[in-house]
Design a protein around this motif. Structure first.
Motif, PDB file in Angstrom:
ATOM      1  N   SER A 184       0.862  -1.128  -0.150  1.00  0.00           N
ATOM      2  CA  SER A 184       0.087  -0.064  -0.059  1.00  0.00           C
ATOM      3  C   SER A 184       0.838   1.120   0.009  1.00  0.00           C
ATOM      4  O   SER A 184       0.643   2.277  -0.879  1.00  0.00           O
ATOM      5  N   LYS A 241       2.499   1.633  -3.525  1.00  0.00           N
ATOM      6  CA  LYS A 241       1.386   2.010  -4.337  1.00  0.00           C
ATOM      7  C   LYS A 241       1.384   3.841  -4.140  1.00  0.00           C
ATOM      8  O   LYS A 241       1.519   4.464  -5.182  1.00  0.00           O
ATOM      9  N   ASN A 242       1.496   4.119  -2.938  1.00  0.00           N
ATOM     10  CA  ASN A 242       0.748   5.456  -2.798  1.00  0.00           C
ATOM     11  C   ASN A 242       2.287   6.359  -3.052  1.00  0.00           C
ATOM     12  O   ASN A 242       1.962   7.484  -3.702  1.00  0.00           O
ATOM     13  N   TYR A 281      -3.038   3.971 -10.889  1.00  0.00           N
ATOM     14  CA  TYR A 281      -3.699   3.061  -9.940  1.00  0.00           C
ATOM     15  C   TYR A 281      -3.110   1.712 -10.278  1.00  0.00           C
ATOM     16  O   TYR A 281      -2.797   0.855  -9.143  1.00  0.00           O
ATOM     17  N   THR A 282      -3.652   1.134 -11.413  1.00  0.00           N
ATOM     18  CA  THR A 282      -3.409  -0.314 -11.431  1.00  0.00           C
ATOM     19  C   THR A 282      -2.010  -0.513 -11.813  1.00  0.00           C
ATOM     20  O   THR A 282      -1.459  -1.554 -11.228  1.00  0.00           O
ATOM     21  N   ALA A 334       0.663   1.052 -10.358  1.00  0.00           N
ATOM     22  CA  ALA A 334       1.094   1.241  -9.148  1.00  0.00           C
ATOM     23  C   ALA A 334       1.029   0.227  -8.112  1.00  0.00           C
ATOM     24  O   ALA A 334       1.790  -0.404  -7.444  1.00  0.00           O
ATOM     25  N   THR A 335      -0.231  -0.483  -8.246  1.00  0.00           N
ATOM     26  CA  THR A 335      -0.559  -1.603  -7.443  1.00  0.00           C
ATOM     27  C   THR A 335       0.201  -2.801  -7.835  1.00  0.00           C
ATOM     28  O   THR A 335       0.720  -3.670  -7.039  1.00  0.00           O
ATOM     29  N   LYS A 336       0.245  -3.102  -9.042  1.00  0.00           N
ATOM     30  CA  LYS A 336       1.071  -4.258  -9.661  1.00  0.00           C
ATOM     31  C   LYS A 336       2.581  -4.214  -9.224  1.00  0.00           C
ATOM     32  O   LYS A 336       3.106  -4.835  -8.676  1.00  0.00           O
ATOM     33  N   ALA A 392       3.696  -2.351  -6.829  1.00  0.00           N
ATOM     34  CA  ALA A 392       3.848  -2.769  -5.249  1.00  0.00           C
ATOM     35  C   ALA A 392       3.791  -4.075  -4.900  1.00  0.00           C
ATOM     36  O   ALA A 392       4.515  -4.570  -3.996  1.00  0.00           O
TER      37      ALA A 392
END
Length: 95
Positions: A6, A9-10, A75-76, A78-80, A82
């Motif tokens: 998290s 990602k941020n 967002y997608t 960055a999540t991947k 992370a």
């Protein structure tokens, strides 16, 4: 100890927001004034401490000239990224 997915990602999203702000030659204070918030909030987003709240996000995207579809992609991705980083850390610590 590594950052949580998290937080990573941020950070990725925050760095992108900072780059967009700087490309528009806006200061954090400029952004805060245009959004009616304190400049500390802008700093928190850019450092990855938190993400902009939904009620401010639309105004921020408009100000930064970011299409909504691009923020969803960001967002997608960055999540991947992370999660990849997190699982790589787990793999390395188990070796």
């Amino acid at each position: 100890m590594s950052n949580s997915p998290s937080k990573v990602k941020n950070i990725i999203i925050g760095q992108t927001l900072q780059q967009k702000r700087m490309a528009l030659t806006l200061s954090r204070i400029d952004v805060a004034e245009k959004l009616g918030i304190q400049s500390q909030f802008v700093s928190n987003w850019e450092r990855g401490d938190c993400l902009p709240p939904r009620k401010i996000l639309n105004d921020l995207l408009r100000l930064y000239k970011i299409p909504k579809k691009d923020i969803v992609k960001l967002y997608t991705l960055a999540t991947k990224a992370a999660l990849d980083c997190y699982f790589e850390d787990i793999k390395e610590s188990s070796d």
